[in-house]
Write an enzyme that holds these catalytic residues in place. Structure first.
Site, mmCIF file in Angstrom:
data_model
loop_
_atom_site.group_PDB
_atom_site.id
_atom_site.type_symbol
_atom_site.label_atom_id
_atom_site.label_comp_id
_atom_site.label_asym_id
_atom_site.label_seq_id
_atom_site.Cartn_x
_atom_site.Cartn_y
_atom_site.Cartn_z
ATOM 1 N N LYS A 19 5.786 23.510 -14.494
ATOM 2 C CA LYS A 19 4.941 22.267 -13.920
ATOM 3 C C LYS A 19 4.806 22.297 -12.393
ATOM 4 O O LYS A 19 3.919 21.936 -11.804
ATOM 5 C CB LYS A 19 5.659 20.866 -14.202
ATOM 6 N N GLU A 28 -5.473 17.049 -10.590
ATOM 7 C CA GLU A 28 -6.106 17.139 -11.873
ATOM 8 C C GLU A 28 -7.460 17.485 -11.672
ATOM 9 O O GLU A 28 -8.382 16.828 -12.549
ATOM 10 C CB GLU A 28 -5.650 16.192 -12.789
ATOM 11 N N HIS A 88 6.226 8.719 -27.675
ATOM 12 C CA HIS A 88 4.926 9.418 -26.746
ATOM 13 C C HIS A 88 5.200 10.922 -27.221
ATOM 14 O O HIS A 88 4.044 11.550 -27.737
ATOM 15 C CB HIS A 88 5.233 9.394 -25.564
ATOM 16 N N ARG A 110 -4.643 21.648 -13.824
ATOM 17 C CA ARG A 110 -3.690 20.740 -14.017
ATOM 18 C C ARG A 110 -3.970 20.138 -15.509
ATOM 19 O O ARG A 110 -3.137 19.547 -16.291
ATOM 20 C CB ARG A 110 -3.305 19.561 -13.222
ATOM 21 N N LYS A 124 2.137 11.388 -11.119
ATOM 22 C CA LYS A 124 1.634 10.401 -12.174
ATOM 23 C C LYS A 124 2.092 9.367 -12.342
ATOM 24 O O LYS A 124 3.203 9.332 -13.053
ATOM 25 C CB LYS A 124 1.017 11.103 -13.457
ATOM 26 N N HIS A 178 -2.416 15.845 -25.707
ATOM 27 C CA HIS A 178 -2.309 14.349 -25.274
ATOM 28 C C HIS A 178 -3.536 13.425 -25.572
ATOM 29 O O HIS A 178 -3.486 12.261 -25.690
ATOM 30 C CB HIS A 178 -2.136 14.228 -23.637
ATOM 31 N N HIS A 225 -2.540 10.415 -27.377
ATOM 32 C CA HIS A 225 -2.492 9.187 -26.850
ATOM 33 C C HIS A 225 -3.339 8.049 -27.834
ATOM 34 O O HIS A 225 -2.859 6.789 -27.752
ATOM 35 C CB HIS A 225 -3.097 9.021 -25.388
ATOM 36 N N ASN A 285 -2.360 18.502 -20.262
ATOM 37 C CA ASN A 285 -2.831 17.467 -21.167
ATOM 38 C C ASN A 285 -2.939 17.745 -22.692
ATOM 39 O O ASN A 285 -3.350 17.108 -23.674
ATOM 40 C CB ASN A 285 -4.214 17.096 -20.893
ATOM 41 N N ARG A 289 0.876 -1.275 -0.039
ATOM 42 C CA ARG A 289 -0.003 -0.045 -0.045
ATOM 43 C C ARG A 289 0.915 1.168 -0.085
ATOM 44 O O ARG A 289 0.350 2.234 0.337
ATOM 45 C CB ARG A 289 -0.936 0.179 1.287
ATOM 46 N N GLU A 327 7.584 17.765 -25.391
ATOM 47 C CA GLU A 327 6.801 17.990 -24.241
ATOM 48 C C GLU A 327 7.160 19.738 -23.766
ATOM 49 O O GLU A 327 6.230 20.270 -23.133
ATOM 50 C CB GLU A 327 7.149 17.106 -22.867
#
Length: 381
Positions: A257, A267, A292, A271, A179, A278, A282, A275, A157, A221
């Site tokens: 960032k 997010e 990517h 935030r 993330k 993306h 994606h 994206n 955990r 990016e």
């Protein structure tokens, strides 16, 4: 650097970010001193990510990989995760600074972000008898960081996780923000968590070992970051050779960032601007042929106004990033419709109508379909 306040029209309550007039819009303005020049030589720069109990430091130091033992708590059992695309000496240098370490080298590539290798790392943690007081260290790019971070978030955990990114993309973006995820059925990052590292170490010197394609992949990016919140950064890409300014690019990207993540760790609003490019990117990445950053480059193209798109094309071509790609629209749409930003029949997407500013718009699935019908990655979009 001075940061002007942020627009978040959906925030409410005592922790709300001040609202400005434009509905569903987010705007960040970065005001840099025109004379700013950041050169990371012998000294280490430190950036603090202030997230309360989840806070941590990001260290940036050229040639300082042999110093991580002084910055991170490695006096315990450590599982070091790397891949076969990373020079093996990097993981060895880290291992030499640990009191008790096990190194796992995974295959390079996006396919490694899978349940198979997630299970393998969990089993390695068991075999090494890691406890909650021990840690995992990622030494690699975005794939290694995402997979190792998700393993750290899940094993017992949650155990401590440190990230040592070795690619442009991971140094400027994926290594901070928390993330972590794996892919499932070609759907990018669909199984994951928000799990902040205990620390990040960035050595720009490492980038010298990368291929030109990998460097351009990562620069996509930072081009994104310039478009959404730093006009001067985008201008640098237009007029200069970024590798002559890579220290400054890394630092400006990290500062941008940092600001966004500190305002919106999970997010829920602001935030989402990160994206940009993306959602469609994606979807294209699910086709499995491009890196990517290359997919993000393609994904940004239809999200800009025509005038900005023309400037973006010039920058992408300058760094050999793709501006055209023949994709299966149905495959891309299937991936997009599993996107985490989807809400019933609508999806939140980020647009750039002015360089340095990002706007969120909610569009219907049918509108997205028509957008892809029109979208052929050509300059006359």
């Amino acid at each position: 650097m001075e940061l002007v306040d942020v627009v978040d029209s959906k925030s409410t309550g005592s922790n709300a970010v001040p609202v400005r007039v434009r509905p569903a819009a987010y705007k960040i303005i970065f005001l840099f001193d025109k004379k700013i020049v950041i050169k990371i030589k012998d000294k280490s720069l430190k950036l603090h990510i202030n997230l309360g109990k989840n806070s941590y430091d990001v260290f940036v130091q050229r040639g300082g990989l042999n110093e991580v033992g002084k910055l991170f708590n490695l006096n315990r059992k450590v599982l070091i995760v790397t891949d076969d695309g990373v020079p093996s000496q990097y993981a060895k240098i880290v291992a030499e600074q640990c009191s008790d370490s096990v190194c796992v080298t995974l295959p390079q590539g996006e396919g490694t972000k899978s349940f198979f290798y997630f299970e393998l790392l969990c089993k390695k943690c068991l075999e090494a008898q890691l406890t909650r007081k021990d840690c995992i260290v990622a030494v690699g790019g975005g794939v290694v960081g995402d997979l190792a971070g998700f393993t750290a978030a899940s094993y017992m955990r949650g155990i401590d996780f440190y990230n040592i990114p070795t690619t442009v993309l991971s140094q400027v973006d994926s290594s901070i923000g928390g993330k972590v995820a794996i892919n499932l059925d070609n759907i990018k990052n669909i199984v994951g968590a928000f799990y902040q590292p205990r620390g990040v170490f960035i050595d720009p010197e490492i980038l010298k070992t990368l291929s030109l394609r990998q460097i351009s992949n990562g620069l996509a990016e930072t081009i994104k970051m310039g478009l959404i919140c730093d006009e001067k950064l985008f201008y640098l890409f237009e007029k200069e050779n970024p590798m002559d300014y890579i220290d400054e690019i890394i630092w400006r990207s990290l500062k941008a960032k940092q600001f966004v993540v500190q305002k919106d760790e999970y997010e829920n609003g602001l935030r989402r601007i990160l994206n940009f490019g993306h959602t469609i990117g994606h979807g294209i990445e699910s086709c499995g042929q491009l890196y990517h950053g290359e997919c993000v480059a393609l994904g940004m193209i239809p999200m800009c106004t025509p005038s900005i798109r023309k400037r973006l094309f010039s920058v992408l071509k300058k760094f050999n990033l793709p501006t055209q790609f023949n994709f299966d629209k149905d495959v891309v749409l299937k991936a997009i419709f599993h996107d985490k930003k989807l809400d019933k029949d609508s999806i939140n997407m980020i647009f750039v109508e002015e360089i340095g500013k990002a706007v969120q718009k909610t569009i219907k699935k049918s509108e997205l379909y028509r957008l892809l019908e029109k979208y052929n990655c050509s300059e006359d979009i």
